[in-house]
Design a protein around this motif. Structure first.
Motif, PDB file in Angstrom:
ATOM      1  N   UNK A 190     -90.014 -28.623 -50.157  1.00  0.00           N
ATOM      2  CA  UNK A 190     -89.923 -28.153 -51.540  1.00  0.00           C
ATOM      3  C   UNK A 190     -88.548 -28.398 -52.138  1.00  0.00           C
ATOM      4  N   UNK A 191     -87.508 -28.300 -51.327  1.00  0.00           N
ATOM      5  CA  UNK A 191     -86.146 -28.568 -51.812  1.00  0.00           C
ATOM      6  C   UNK A 191     -86.032 -30.006 -52.305  1.00  0.00           C
ATOM      7  N   UNK A 192     -86.564 -30.943 -51.544  1.00  0.00           N
ATOM      8  CA  UNK A 192     -86.439 -32.348 -51.922  1.00  0.00           C
ATOM      9  C   UNK A 192     -87.389 -32.710 -53.070  1.00  0.00           C
ATOM     10  N   UNK A 193     -88.497 -32.013 -53.165  1.00  0.00           N
ATOM     11  CA  UNK A 193     -89.348 -32.179 -54.342  1.00  0.00           C
ATOM     12  C   UNK A 193     -88.606 -31.712 -55.599  1.00  0.00           C
ATOM     13  N   UNK A 194     -87.859 -30.613 -55.475  1.00  0.00           N
ATOM     14  CA  UNK A 194     -87.094 -30.106 -56.612  1.00  0.00           C
ATOM     15  C   UNK A 194     -85.986 -31.073 -57.002  1.00  0.00           C
ATOM     16  N   UNK A 195     -85.323 -31.658 -56.001  1.00  0.00           N
ATOM     17  CA  UNK A 195     -84.272 -32.638 -56.291  1.00  0.00           C
ATOM     18  C   UNK A 195     -84.865 -33.841 -57.020  1.00  0.00           C
ATOM     19  N   UNK A 196     -86.013 -34.310 -56.552  1.00  0.00           N
ATOM     20  CA  UNK A 196     -86.667 -35.447 -57.203  1.00  0.00           C
ATOM     21  C   UNK A 196     -87.079 -35.092 -58.627  1.00  0.00           C
ATOM     22  N   UNK A 197     -87.552 -33.866 -58.830  1.00  0.00           N
ATOM     23  CA  UNK A 197     -87.957 -33.460 -60.180  1.00  0.00           C
ATOM     24  C   UNK A 197     -86.759 -33.394 -61.113  1.00  0.00           C
ATOM     25  N   UNK A 198     -85.577 -33.058 -60.558  1.00  0.00           N
ATOM     26  CA  UNK A 198     -84.369 -33.046 -61.382  1.00  0.00           C
ATOM     27  C   UNK A 198     -84.010 -34.459 -61.821  1.00  0.00           C
ATOM     28  N   UNK A 199     -84.177 -35.422 -60.925  1.00  0.00           N
ATOM     29  CA  UNK A 199     -83.934 -36.813 -61.295  1.00  0.00           C
ATOM     30  C   UNK A 199     -84.830 -37.231 -62.449  1.00  0.00           C
ATOM     31  N   UNK A 200     -86.088 -36.834 -62.394  1.00  0.00           N
ATOM     32  CA  UNK A 200     -87.029 -37.150 -63.478  1.00  0.00           C
ATOM     33  C   UNK A 200     -86.615 -36.488 -64.779  1.00  0.00           C
ATOM     34  N   UNK A 201     -86.209 -35.236 -64.695  1.00  0.00           N
ATOM     35  CA  UNK A 201     -85.788 -34.503 -65.890  1.00  0.00           C
ATOM     36  C   UNK A 201     -84.586 -35.168 -66.547  1.00  0.00           C
ATOM     37  N   UNK A 202     -83.604 -35.567 -65.751  1.00  0.00           N
ATOM     38  CA  UNK A 202     -82.411 -36.208 -66.299  1.00  0.00           C
ATOM     39  C   UNK A 202     -82.737 -37.550 -66.928  1.00  0.00           C
ATOM     40  N   UNK A 203     -83.629 -38.295 -66.307  1.00  0.00           N
ATOM     41  CA  UNK A 203     -84.025 -39.576 -66.878  1.00  0.00           C
ATOM     42  C   UNK A 203     -84.621 -39.384 -68.269  1.00  0.00           C
ATOM     43  N   UNK A 204     -85.511 -38.399 -68.378  1.00  0.00           N
ATOM     44  CA  UNK A 204     -86.153 -38.150 -69.669  1.00  0.00           C
ATOM     45  C   UNK A 204     -85.149 -37.660 -70.713  1.00  0.00           C
ATOM     46  N   UNK A 205     -84.345 -36.692 -70.318  1.00  0.00           N
ATOM     47  CA  UNK A 205     -83.467 -36.053 -71.288  1.00  0.00           C
ATOM     48  C   UNK A 205     -82.383 -36.990 -71.814  1.00  0.00           C
ATOM     49  N   UNK A 206     -81.885 -37.868 -70.938  1.00  0.00           N
ATOM     50  CA  UNK A 206     -80.765 -38.717 -71.325  1.00  0.00           C
ATOM     51  C   UNK A 206     -81.149 -40.192 -71.443  1.00  0.00           C
ATOM     52  N   UNK A 207     -82.428 -40.487 -71.386  1.00  0.00           N
ATOM     53  CA  UNK A 207     -82.923 -41.867 -71.535  1.00  0.00           C
ATOM     54  C   UNK A 207     -82.200 -42.815 -70.581  1.00  0.00           C
ATOM     55  N   UNK A 208     -82.171 -42.436 -69.332  1.00  0.00           N
ATOM     56  CA  UNK A 208     -81.452 -43.208 -68.322  1.00  0.00           C
ATOM     57  C   UNK A 208     -82.297 -44.372 -67.826  1.00  0.00           C
ATOM     58  N   UNK A 209     -81.642 -45.477 -67.578  1.00  0.00           N
ATOM     59  CA  UNK A 209     -82.271 -46.649 -66.962  1.00  0.00           C
ATOM     60  C   UNK A 209     -81.645 -46.807 -65.579  1.00  0.00           C
ATOM     61  N   UNK A 210     -82.297 -46.258 -64.576  1.00  0.00           N
ATOM     62  CA  UNK A 210     -81.682 -46.133 -63.253  1.00  0.00           C
ATOM     63  C   UNK A 210     -82.179 -47.203 -62.293  1.00  0.00           C
ATOM     64  N   UNK A 211     -81.209 -47.819 -61.616  1.00  0.00           N
ATOM     65  CA  UNK A 211     -81.567 -48.752 -60.544  1.00  0.00           C
ATOM     66  C   UNK A 211     -81.666 -48.041 -59.204  1.00  0.00           C
ATOM     67  N   UNK A 212     -81.137 -46.804 -59.111  1.00  0.00           N
ATOM     68  CA  UNK A 212     -81.308 -46.036 -57.873  1.00  0.00           C
ATOM     69  C   UNK A 212     -81.231 -44.539 -58.149  1.00  0.00           C
ATOM     70  N   UNK A 213     -81.929 -43.810 -57.293  1.00  0.00           N
ATOM     71  CA  UNK A 213     -81.827 -42.351 -57.202  1.00  0.00           C
ATOM     72  C   UNK A 213     -81.420 -42.045 -55.770  1.00  0.00           C
ATOM     73  N   UNK A 214     -80.297 -41.343 -55.625  1.00  0.00           N
ATOM     74  CA  UNK A 214     -79.751 -41.025 -54.306  1.00  0.00           C
ATOM     75  C   UNK A 214     -80.020 -39.551 -54.012  1.00  0.00           C
ATOM     76  N   UNK A 215     -80.922 -39.298 -53.045  1.00  0.00           N
ATOM     77  CA  UNK A 215     -81.293 -37.924 -52.689  1.00  0.00           C
ATOM     78  C   UNK A 215     -80.264 -37.249 -51.797  1.00  0.00           C
TER      79      UNK A 215
END
Length: 405
Positions: A190-215
């Protein structure tokens, strides 16, 4: 053959099995991934080069670790550079070479602006470490609780947004990655699911174009009944797929202790048995400082190797209580209370399990120096580091009077 205690052993077959499990889990869950092996967890040269042969990058958090990675054959493009104490020359070299660098401090913003200005024709790609309230998302599971962690740029107070805006104003710099490592007590899926969901939230909120997500790291390893790699990464991938695709965004993980724990043991010998008052003390040639340098463990996984050739061994009895102690001259060096167990004698061995992560890196040069380290390969031991002697301790030192020459 009896090997001189104390010593560490890394089981190569188990290490290989766990490493292949990690890669297979990532391959089937996301496909586009890189493993940044955590140098701080254990930077033993044999171990690092073993993992390098398997394709890992070097995840380093200091200039010394960066230099060690170079000495062990990693190019600057094979570095994942994290942490708040980077040095500017290595910071610049990793960026110039196209390595992965996650900014974690305001001075790095100044360095980035100046480096970009000095190389106006080069495009730099950087990541930002995000500090966010994981405790709110996973109550009771984080290491620091409501106090929160101290690394990265805070999302909640707007610092992350300000840093992102500042970097975006640099013409030839792109923010292409997020580093979201967060420490947890539970190490739950659940901790890592939450971290991944934060990555999604940041992408949406700041219109990020990410080549990597580092967990980051912090996965379980070696304990029965706890999550394993095949539990983590399918769950993470399911969350990430809300905003990312493997074709466009690479998943970076930074394992350390989860790779080493099950494969590592520390072998100690009982060197003296004494009764003081109503207490039975077992003095061993290992120490609490070898396997619990932060003094936080309340229990240990271990097994015994009894010396049945010891006089009186056939008359061993069960004892209600024996205090297993270390070699140091400090009363706090009491490793564990052995209750309702067989009587231990001089020459017996206590083998501690799941001790490869952080323990070697944090071993002190206190009273005894660094112990031997072996690998176990197909049932045989091969030495991969000699114990330190005064010769190694004195290297690069000056004696009184020499500094005046």
């Amino acid at each position: 053959m009896a090997y001189q205690t104390p010593y560490f052993v890394i089981d190569e077959n188990q290490l290989t099995k766990d490493f292949q499990m990690l890669k297979s889990s990532l391959e089937t869950s996301w496909g586009n991934y890189r493993i940044g092996y955590s140098f701080k967890t254990n930077s033993l040269p044999w171990l690092v080069t073993f993992l390098k042969a398997g394709g890992v990058m070097a995840e380093v958090v200091s200039d010394d670790e960066y230099s060690l990675a170079g000495a062990l054959g990693f190019s600057d493009s094979e570095i994942v550079y994290n942490g708040p104490v980077k040095k500017r020359p290595s910071f610049e070299r990793v960026l110039l070479a196209g390595g992965i660098l996650n900014m974690d401090g305001r001075r790095e913003l100044d360095w980035m602006e100046e480096l970009a200005a000095a190389h106006p024709t080069q495009t730099f790609r950087v990541g930002i470490r995000v500090n966010f309230d994981l405790e709110k998302m996973c109550p009771g599971q984080t290491t620091m609780g409501e106090a929160g962690g101290r690394f990265g740029f805070s999302y909640e107070n707007g610092t992350f947004a300000a840093v992102l805006e500042r970097v975006r104003r640099i013409p030839n710099v792109e923010v292409t990655g997020l580093h979201l490592h967060s420490s947890s007590k539970s190490r739950s899926v659940a901790v890592f699911e939450a971290i991944a969901s934060m990555a999604c939230k940041l992408k949406r909120e700041f219109s990020l174009n990410l080549s990597y997500v580092d967990l980051g790291g912090g996965y379980c390893g070696g304990l029965e009944g706890r999550p394993q790699y095949p539990d983590y990464f399918p769950a993470v991938a399911k969350v990430l797929q809300e905003e990312f695709t493997p074709e466009q965004t690479m998943l970076i993980v930074e394992p350390g202790i989860s790779l080493l724990s099950k494969a590592s043991t520390f072998v100690t010998g009982v060197v003296d048995v004494r009764d003081i008052g109503n207490e039975r003390y077992l003095i061993t040639d290992g120490s609490r400082f070898n396997i619990d340098p932060t003094m936080i463990k309340s229990s240990h996984l271990f097994h015994l190797e009894l010396n049945e050739a010891n006089p009186g061994a056939e008359q061993r009895k069960t004892m209600a209580h024996q205090c297993v102690s270390g070699y140091s001259c400090m009363e706090v060096d009491r490793i564990f209370e052995y209750r309702d167990g067989i009587e231990l004698m001089e020459g017996d061995r206590i083998v501690y399990e799941n001790v490869g992560g952080y323990t070697m890196s944090l071993n002190p040069l206190f009273i005894q120096y660094f112990p031997d380290v072996y690998i176990r390969r197909d049932g045989k031991l091969y030495k991969i580091r000699n114990r330190w002697t005064p010769k190694e301790y004195m290297q690069n030192s000056m004696l009184y009077g020499e500094e005046q020459k």
